[in-house]
Design an enzyme around this catalytic site. Structure first.
Site, PDB file in Angstrom:
ATOM      1  N   ASP A 193      13.680  -0.117  38.470  1.00 45.79           N
ATOM      2  CA  ASP A 193      12.803   1.057  38.418  1.00 45.79           C
ATOM      3  C   ASP A 193      11.386   0.601  38.112  1.00 45.79           C
ATOM      4  O   ASP A 193      11.133  -0.064  37.108  1.00 45.79           O
ATOM      5  CB  ASP A 193      13.303   2.007  37.326  1.00 45.79           C
ATOM      6  N   ALA A 251      16.670   2.786  25.777  1.00 49.34           N
ATOM      7  CA  ALA A 251      17.787   1.972  26.253  1.00 49.34           C
ATOM      8  C   ALA A 251      17.726   1.791  27.767  1.00 49.34           C
ATOM      9  O   ALA A 251      18.093   0.732  28.291  1.00 49.34           O
ATOM     10  CB  ALA A 251      19.106   2.625  25.857  1.00 49.34           C
ATOM     11  N   TYR A 252      17.255   2.797  28.479  1.00 47.33           N
ATOM     12  CA  TYR A 252      17.141   2.714  29.937  1.00 47.33           C
ATOM     13  C   TYR A 252      16.207   1.569  30.331  1.00 47.33           C
ATOM     14  O   TYR A 252      16.512   0.770  31.218  1.00 47.33           O
ATOM     15  CB  TYR A 252      16.624   4.044  30.482  1.00 47.33           C
ATOM     16  N   GLY A 253      15.072   1.473  29.654  1.00 43.89           N
ATOM     17  CA  GLY A 253      14.132   0.400  29.942  1.00 43.89           C
ATOM     18  C   GLY A 253      14.694  -0.966  29.604  1.00 43.89           C
ATOM     19  O   GLY A 253      14.544  -1.923  30.367  1.00 43.89           O
ATOM     20  N   LYS A 305      17.205  -1.981  32.360  1.00 45.41           N
ATOM     21  CA  LYS A 305      16.627  -2.380  33.646  1.00 45.41           C
ATOM     22  C   LYS A 305      15.987  -3.762  33.563  1.00 45.41           C
ATOM     23  O   LYS A 305      16.089  -4.564  34.504  1.00 45.41           O
ATOM     24  CB  LYS A 305      15.599  -1.339  34.115  1.00 45.41           C
TER      25      LYS A 305
END
Length: 242
Positions: A145, A157-159, A162
């Site tokens: 992303d 957590a998403y970062g 990725k």
């Protein structure tokens, strides 16, 4: 470009990018295996593929967060039994709720995000490597992303997932490079009009975003003969000239 006799597994096949990829690759002749936890979304992608007269896909409802290692291995065994080999694996499944400060991110949400966004791609890739290695050439693509691929505040957590996923892909690419059979790359779709983008940036003018169908040529490149020999790369769809 023809992808006949290619079998390609797509996670998150009911989502925006995953569904667009499945339809594009199926239209090029690939036999796609649609993986998603949502049966209604799977059925929508399935119906879209049938409507264009592409090869009939396989729907495989699968909860990446709740699946055990045995569940992953059973999936790999079924693919090997039914097809003998796998020519493509596209990781599009994603778990994202909202941008959140680390101080407010609870343990449950942290663990769930890691399970879907990082652990699942690792486990699925690991169990499918023997099936991919049975192909003359095969392609593994991890989706990242552009909004979080560098450490930024509130990506949570998403970062983290990725950034780690890109590292995983590069490590795997180096480990597999000597066999000259399986290429591993990272796809950066860029801003497109998708459900994920809508959740992340709800106030954005969606009319200014390209549709997910604009990624069609990128999907065909990544899983077609033109990308054979290209591995360990981060490919940004916005700057890829085909």
């Amino acid at each position: 470009m023809s992808l006949k006799k290619h079998v390609i597994l797509i996670t998150g096949a009911g989502g925006g990018v995953g569904s667009a990829a499945a339809i594009t690759l199926a239209q090029a002749g690939a036999h796609v295996i649609l993986l998603d936890k949502s049966i209604p979304r799977l059925e929508k992608t399935y119906d879209a593929i049938i409507a264009i007269g592409a090869p009939t896909p396989i729907m495989y409802p699968f909860d990446l967060a709740g699946a055990t290692e045995n569940d992953y291995q059973e999936l790999a065994n079924r693919i090997e039994f039914n097809y003998g080999a796998l020519q493509g694996l596209l990781h599009c499944a994603v778990e994202f709720v909202a941008f959140t400060p680390m101080a407010l991110l609870d343990t449950k949400d942290w663990g769930h995000s890691l399970n879907v966004n990082l652990n699942a791609p690792f486990l699925l890739t690991r169990v499918l490597l023997p099936v991919l290695q049975k192909s003359k050439t095969a392609s593994i693509v991890f989706t990242s992303d552009s909004a979080v691929r560098v450490a930024q505040a509130y990506t949570g957590a998403y970062g983290v997932c990725k950034i780690a996923l890109e590292a995983l892909a590069k490590i795997l690419a180096e480990e597999l490079e000597s066999s000259n059979k399986i290429r591993v790359n990272v796809l950066i779709p860029g801003p497109v009009d998708s459900p994920l983008r809508n959740r992340a940036f709800p106030g954005e003018d969606k009319a200014e975003l390209p549709p997910v169908t604009s990624l069609a040529s990128t999907f065909l490149y990544l899983f077609g003969d033109a990308s054979i020999g290209i591995t360990g790369q981060t490919i940004d769809a916005r700057t890829l000239h085909l």
